[in-house]
Design an enzyme around this catalytic site. Structure first.
Site, PDB file in Angstrom:
ATOM      1  N   LYS A  74      71.879 -36.457 102.743  1.00 38.04           N
ATOM      2  CA  LYS A  74      72.208 -37.884 102.651  1.00 38.04           C
ATOM      3  C   LYS A  74      73.022 -38.290 103.872  1.00 38.04           C
ATOM      4  CE  LYS A  74      74.247 -41.159  99.302  1.00 38.04           C
ATOM      5  NZ  LYS A  74      74.994 -41.261  98.035  1.00 38.04           N
ATOM      6  N   SER A 149      72.972 -44.589  94.910  1.00 42.36           N
ATOM      7  CA  SER A 149      72.781 -44.793  96.333  1.00 42.36           C
ATOM      8  C   SER A 149      72.044 -43.655  97.038  1.00 42.36           C
ATOM      9  CB  SER A 149      74.138 -44.975  96.999  1.00 42.36           C
ATOM     10  OG  SER A 149      74.903 -43.785  96.900  1.00 42.36           O
ATOM     11  N   SER A 173      75.410 -42.040  91.691  1.00 40.13           N
ATOM     12  CA  SER A 173      74.531 -42.095  92.862  1.00 40.13           C
ATOM     13  C   SER A 173      73.648 -40.870  93.078  1.00 40.13           C
ATOM     14  CB  SER A 173      75.364 -42.340  94.124  1.00 40.13           C
ATOM     15  OG  SER A 173      75.697 -43.702  94.209  1.00 40.13           O
TER      16      SER A 173
END
Lengths: 480, 525
Positions: A74, A149, A173
């Site tokens: 990420k 996210s 997330s």
């Protein structure tokens, strides 16, 4: 294919990491236009790491279960020299001078970092639509969001653009996008995994965790991530078991609580049905399933939206145009440089949360908002403590619905915030929880959340593994 | 003066840079004077994702100080973030302590005109320092063409010591700061150089009608870079308050900047810097919970505090207040006590070496060093590490106090063991060396690192106590100075001092002074 399957082939020299890595880049080239999971791809770096992994595999030196395995990270975890943007304009050209502890551990284990995945800017969002660069699409249905996210990481794994991925979870997330994309996502106990090098959103809530195709890979990746880091004083010096070894053993006599507060209004009917069915399967597999109620959960989202923005307003102060990242070069003096840099550098959701948080910490409001939120947080923790007096693990949906349509909630922040209603309480309590596939609704995956006691990832991984071994959901593949 | 009607109330916030090897929250060296932006890392430059780790040594030094200030060490204290935007603050918040400081509720005794006064200490806490800005084209960032930032200082461990509003005059404020600075130096926690900024002081001052218990409106005064500046700045501010009040006006609560040149204060911050610091507990750090056992160990390591030692030296050793102060604040007590243990003589004798003779020897060495063209080279050639940085500047200083003050910790680093000091006194008492020769011997021993005996043997410096030999010299001296001999015989006995001097000159100082006088009397009769 999963990492544990590939590892066997790599170790048997039936496949080289270079070949594997190249095949992933080919697949990415084919699919990425539709999925848009990656912010940055690093083919050169990845192939160099793959070559090094092959050397290790050949000489059988320092071979780990992840040596040679392509992994996506990420884009809010620092990678030395490789741009780390947090999907924000303000960090568009930021090249960190250091590796996050988790990235250093991946490199040391010989994993191959293929690129950095898209996220809601600074991890603030539940759909990966708040990225300054691109919108990521759900591999199961390109018109739907992948969740957020960590939507880029979840979509990359679901689409087969990466074998495994790292996500971060502040209010859901990892788990919510894992649920939306039909993969396994684990948020470890707060303090289990080092946050050093994870660009902070809300420091008291953030945790890094695995996003994988199955529970075994999840355990393998957690083995690598877990453990105390002297660079993060909030990481805990608790013993770390070999999570892969504890997967088998079944769930006989395990006391499992189904959280009734998350099975009522506001939760999609088909989602509820799938979770209920999962609970029934747990019972059939020997677990003792009861209903539990955590009455304070109704305040969790409100509490979270005071604490997380408050910490974020502080953590994001440093993006001021002085040292790194975007700067408005036209500004004539310091104050206007600050104003214009931040006005232009941050997106709307980030600015909304900075304002919320600044307000909650301001003189005269601190006690009424921030301090009160901390008190409610304590009450929520107590509710969980009480539930764990009676149970070894708790069950709930990972999200109230399956993946919604792109654009569906972008104009309604409150409805967007509510999509984390099942995951947020877990962050507030600092507990470990994972999401794994437990069904489909309208062709989109449903996620089951299993919550554990603090530092007891072992139990929830075993429960998840047992469930997985007795279902077929994880074998379904998105057809991009 | 308005002071007749008003009482001045002052409270001080002192910031002390701690003498640790590394910075407060990272492992960068805590060092002054490196090229800009070289002692930096992801943590102290606030890189995204970096996290602080508390420096244990800094905590130890702060606890040590707090204990010496009679404070209670809190079982749990919490770091907090203090927010404000400024380019020298990389994270745009400073990690400090707010609601739960490291230590609370102590006091420091100061002395004013022989009167001891107890000043309350509200709290002692830890925090990190900011970086340094260099402005081009203006004195401050507003209006500068260009401003550069150096992050070397960022993250330097700072200890803040906050006093109660117990000070009643600028003089008391200066005395408090100086006493505190001496204590910090004595404890080895801070070098306390106000001019270099390792000790900084902000003051809160207000006036109230004499007898009133409520406080008046205060102002905060900053930029006081010496003890003298504290006194001057606060006197100026006190006067300003008195004038405002005398005219029936109201003091505006604000921060004011002291100008050392004009000796006045002026309002410091524009509206854009009006602050709400939005403190909240630092989520990246767990609470600080020093184990009681550790605190106890630190406490035991402190030993006698300066005021106790000074009182003891004055009473037991019969030393003056100045000398006792000097020994204590220049870390010379160890040497003195050590020597006394080895050879018991009047403590005054040892103190004289340490306070009078050695500083003048340092000055001598400085002068030598200054004479060499390359000061740095000279420094490295000198055999001992206690020579002052800028020798040329110091050479002219004959006042030992000044000399020592600038040299900072030079004397304690002196390569002079208690054993050497004891031995030299023993040699004087035994009549082997005169005081004057002893000085030459000791200095030579320090300079060369040789043993005293070796120096004495090598240079043939033992004292001449042979009466026959001295009488010969005495006769020669009398013969060469007929005029003085006449004066002596004419009853002017003071001339004897002159003859003793001549004797010493003739024997290169080796004559036993008492015997020399005796032989001179014989030669003159």
């Amino acid at each position: 294919m999963t990492a544990h399957e590939l590892a066997a082939r790599l170790a048997g020299r039936k496949l080289s990491s270079a070949e594997l890595t190249r095949s992933f880049f080919e697949r990415i080239k084919k699919l990425e236009e539709r999925v848009k999971a990656f912010v940055t791809l690093d083919e050169t770096g990845a192939l160099a790491q793959a070559a090094e992994a092959d050397r290790r595999l050949k000489s059988k030196e320092h071979v780990t279960p992840l040596t040679g395995i392509p992994i996506a990270v990420k884009d809010n975890m620092c990678t030395k020299g490789l741009r780390t943007t947090c999907s924000s304009k303000i960090l568009t050209d930021y090249h960190p001078p250091y590796d996050a502890t988790v990235v250093a551990r991946l490199k040391a284990a010989g994993a191959v970092i293929i690129g950095k995945t898209n996220l809601d800017e600074f991890a603030m969002g539940s759909s990966t639509e708040n990225s300054a660069f691109q919108i990521t699409h759900n591999p199961w249905n390109l018109a739907a969001v992948p969740g957020g996210s960590s939507g880029g990481s979840a979509a990359a794994v679901a689409a087969g653009e990466a074998v495994i991925a790292l996500g971060s979870d502040t209010g859901g997330s990892i788990r919510q996008p894992a649920a939306f994309c039909g993969v396994v996502g684990l948020k470890p106990t707060y303090g289990r995994v080092s946050r050093y090098g994870l660009v902070a959103f809300a420091s008291s809530l953030d945790q890094i965790g695995p996003i994988t195709r199955d529970v075994t890979d999840c355990a393998l990746l957690l083995n690598l991530l877990a453990g105390h880091d002297p660079l993060d004083t909030t990481s805990v010096e608790a013993p770390v078991p070999d999570y892969r070894r504890v997967l088998a053993g079944g769930i006989k006599k395990l006391k499992v609580g189904l959280i009734s507060d998350l099975m009522g209004n506001g939760i999609d009917r088909e989602v509820k049905a799938a979770v209920k069915k999962a609970a029934d399967l747990f019972a059939r597999l020997g677990a003792e399933v009861i209903e539990v109620s955590l009455p304070t959960l109704e305040y969790a989202v409100a509490t979270y939206y005071l604490i997380a923005p408050a910490e974020a307003s502080s953590n994001l102060a440093r993006y001021d145009g002085v040292k790194f990242g975007y700067r408005n070069k036209e500004a004539k003096d310091l104050i206007s440089m600050y104003y214009s840099t931040r006005r232009e550098g941050f997106g709307a959701e980030v600015k909304r949360r900075i304002m919320l948080g600044t307000y909650a910490l301001s003189a005269g409001y601190y006690d009424a908002y921030y301090l009160k939120a901390l008190k409610v947080r304590t009450l929520i923790k107590r509710d969980f403590d009480r539930a764990f007096d009676r149970c070894d693990a708790l069950l709930s949906p990972a999200a109230p619905t399956v993946a919604f349509k792109t654009g569906e909630k972008t104009d309604d922040p409150l409805s967007m915030y509510l999509s984390d209603i099942a995951t947020i309480p877990v962050n507030l309590a600092g507990l470990p929880a994972l999401s794994l596939p437990c069904g489909f609704s309208r062709g989109l995956p449903i996620g089951l959340q299993i919550i554990g006691r603090a530092f007891d990832e072992e139990t929830i991984l075993r429960a998840a593994f047992t469930y997985e071994q007795n279902t077929e959901w994880h074998k379904a593949q998105a057809n991009v | 003066m308005a002071n007749m009607k008003h009482e001045t109330v002052i409270g001080l916030e002192v910031h002390a840079q701690l003498l640790t090897e590394s910075k407060m929250f990272c492992s960068c060296p805590n060092k002054f004077g490196a090229p800009p932006n070289t002692n930096i890392c992801p943590v102290c430059t606030g890189q995204p994702g970096s996290l602080p780790v508390t420096n244990k040594k800094a905590v130890e030094l702060a606890i040590k100080t707090a204990l010496a200030l009679n404070c209670r060490i809190e079982p749990s204290s919490v770091f907090a973030r203090k927010h404000y935007f400024y380019p020298d603050l990389p994270k745009d918040y400073q990690i400090s302590q707010y609601e739960q400081p490291l230590a609370t509720g102590g006091w420091l005794e100061i002395e004013i005109d022989g009167q001891v006064k107890k000043i309350g200490i509200t709290r002692v806490h830890l925090e990190e320092d900011a970086g340094k800005l260099v402005h081009v084209g203006a004195a401050r960032i507003m209006g500068a063409e260009e401003s550069l930032v150096d992050f070397n200082r960022t993250g330097t461990p700072l200890m803040e010591i906050v006093s109660e509003p117990d000070l009643r005059s600028p003089r008391e404020a200066a005395a408090y700061t100086e006493t505190l600075a001496n204590l910090l130096r004595y404890l080895g926690v801070c070098d306390a150089k106000m001019e270099e900024g390792s000790l900084r002081c902000d003051a809160n001052l207000s006036l109230r009608p004499a007898g009133e218990t409520k406080f008046g409106t205060k102002t905060e005064v900053k930029n006081m870079n010496s003890f003298r500046a504290i006194e001057k700045a606060l006197a100026a501010e006190e006067k300003r308050h008195a004038e405002v009040l005398a005219e029936g006006g109201q003091v505006v609560q604000e921060t004011r900047f002291f100008d050392d040149v004009t000796e006045t204060t002026s309002g410091m911050r524009g509206k854009e810097f009006a602050h709400d610091y939005r403190y909240f507990p630092e989520p990246d750090l767990v609470p600080l919970e020093p184990p009681a056992k550790w605190t106890e160990e630190i406490k035991n390591g402190i030993g006698e505090l300066p005021r106790t030692v000074i009182a003891r030296y004055m009473k037991e050793y019969e030393l003056s207040r100045e000398w006792a102060d000097f020994l204590v604040y220049h870390e010379l007590t160890g040497c003195l006590e050590g020597a006394l243990k080895i050879y018991k003589t009047k403590p005054f004798n040892y103190a004289r070496w340490l306070i009078v003779e050695l500083p003048s020897f340092i000055a001598e060495l400085n002068k030598e060093a200054a004479e060499k063209s390359n000061i740095n080279k000279a420094k490295s050639e000198l055999p001992h590490p206690w020579v002052i940085e800028d020798a040329a500047e110091k050479a002219a200083e004959d006042n030992y106090k000044k000399n020592i003050e600038v040299s900072g910790k030079s004397l304690p680093k002196l390569n002079l063991t208690p054993a050497k000091l004891a031995e030299i006194e023993k040699l004087i008492d035994g009549g082997t060396l005169s005081y004057k020769i002893a000085k030459t011997v000791l200095f030579a021993a320090i300079k060369t690192g040789k043993e005293l005996a070796a120096i004495i043997a090598q240079q043939g410096l033992t004292q001449i106590s042979d009466e026959g030999e001295l009488l010969k010299v005495a006769r020669e001296v009398v013969k060469n100075n007929p005029r003085q001999a006449e004066q002596y015989k004419g009853g002017k006995e003071a001339v004897m001092m002159f003859f003793v001097g001549q004797m010493m000159k003739a024997t290169k100082g080796r004559a036993n002074p008492e015997l020399a006088a005796k032989m001179l009397k014989q030669a003159l009769s």
